[in-house]
Design an enzyme around this catalytic site. Structure first.
Site, mmCIF file in Angstrom:
data_model
loop_
_atom_site.group_PDB
_atom_site.id
_atom_site.type_symbol
_atom_site.label_atom_id
_atom_site.label_comp_id
_atom_site.label_asym_id
_atom_site.label_seq_id
_atom_site.Cartn_x
_atom_site.Cartn_y
_atom_site.Cartn_z
ATOM 1 N N HIS A 136 0.864 -1.185 0.000
ATOM 2 C CA HIS A 136 0.000 0.000 0.000
ATOM 3 C C HIS A 136 0.893 1.225 0.000
ATOM 4 O O HIS A 136 1.911 1.264 0.706
ATOM 5 C CB HIS A 136 -0.886 0.009 1.250
ATOM 6 C CG HIS A 136 -1.584 1.322 1.475
ATOM 7 N ND1 HIS A 136 -2.683 1.709 0.759
ATOM 8 C CD2 HIS A 136 -1.302 2.340 2.338
ATOM 9 C CE1 HIS A 136 -3.087 2.904 1.164
ATOM 10 N NE2 HIS A 136 -2.257 3.307 2.129
ATOM 11 N N SER A 138 0.536 5.592 0.106
ATOM 12 C CA SER A 138 -0.341 6.761 0.177
ATOM 13 C C SER A 138 0.447 7.943 0.714
ATOM 14 O O SER A 138 1.539 7.795 1.279
ATOM 15 C CB SER A 138 -1.551 6.483 1.077
ATOM 16 O OG SER A 138 -1.147 6.324 2.426
#
Length: 274
Positions: A136, A138
């Site tokens: 992930h 971000s």
């Protein structure tokens, strides 16, 4: 033949992996107190703060902190090693006093991956490792500045003496479309794959104490988007290395995933290969 860079890295990691209070590097750990970028991207901030005079300086600091730790060695008998890793990359407008020297962008990248030892011979190179993982990434922002994506990836590492080559390819996990641009749910950046590509190739070469790396990222499409990053490092004291980095292309950071930029910086690093 010179010693294998990959074997040296694995040996160092195994010596410290079971020691408490010792952090094992994952990607390169570095601090570039001085970098210069040719095309600062102020556009996202001008949209979010339309009533303020936002200007991003060409000069800023950049640093990366990256570590991993083993969760389980030899999952499948005598092979298969499960790791967790985390990488933080930050861009700091430290010289921009008019804007109170803010952190312009910080990217967070936790991942979990399985790595397998291997000894295949391919075109004179040893395929030392192969593996797969989920990651992930971000920037921790909200609304219009939010950027994120999730990927499943596969990787292979080849080496021969002072040369190592790593191939990483990924598939983005789909997200729902946003019903409204300000909706916190849904895909913040549906076209990110057009700029960040779907694979990267990293080469490392050791010449004495010098370390040279080159990263190429692309999607093999006709629009020729992608990126190249070149680094050089040399030991100066202990584990500390003089470190230089040059970047050209799209997606150096998530906020700039669709913005083309060039950057050159100089500083120090703690580990010499990715």
């Amino acid at each position: 033949m010179a010693d294998s860079l990959v074997e040296e890295r694995v040996k160092d990691e195994l010596e410290t992996s079971e020691k408490p209070f010792v952090i094992t590097p994952h990607k390169a750990n570095y601090l570039l107190p001085v970098t210069y970028q040719t095309r600062p991207n102020s556009h996202p901030f001008e949209i979010k703060y339309p009533d303020e005079d936002i200007a991003v300086d060409e000069m800023e600091a950049k640093f990366q902190i990256s570590f991993k730790f083993p969760l389980w060695y030899n999952v499948f008998g005598d092979n298969g090693h499960l790791f967790f890793a985390y990488t933080n990359q930050s861009y700091w407008q430290v010289y921009n006093k008019d804007a109170s020297s803010p952190f312009r962008e910080t990217n967070h990248e936790p991942e979990m991956f399985m790595l397998f030892n291997n000894d295949w011979e391919v075109a004179g190179l040893t395929n030392s490792f192969w593996g797969f993982g989920i990651v992930h990434q971000s920037n921790g922002q909200s609304q219009i500045l939010s950027r994120s994506w999730n990927r499943i990836y596969g990787t292979m590492v080849f080496d021969r003496g002072p040369f190592a080559l790593a191939l990483k390819a990924w598939w983005r996990i789909p997200e729902d479309e946003k019903e409204d641009p300000t909706d916190p749910r849904g895909d913040d950046n549906p076209d990110i794959g057009d700029y960040m590509g779907n694979f990267e190739l990293t080469g490392v070469y050791g010449l004495g104490d010098h370390r040279f790396t080159m990263l190429l990222r692309n999607n093999l499409s006709s629009d020729n988007r992608g990126a190249v990053e070149v680094t050089w490092s040399y030991p100066i004291i202990g584990n500390l290395r003089l470190y230089t980095q040059y970047f050209n292309g799209y997606g150096e950071s998530l906020i700039d995933y669709n913005h083309h930029n060039q950057r050159i910086g100089i500083g120090v690093a703690l580990n010499d290969i990715l």
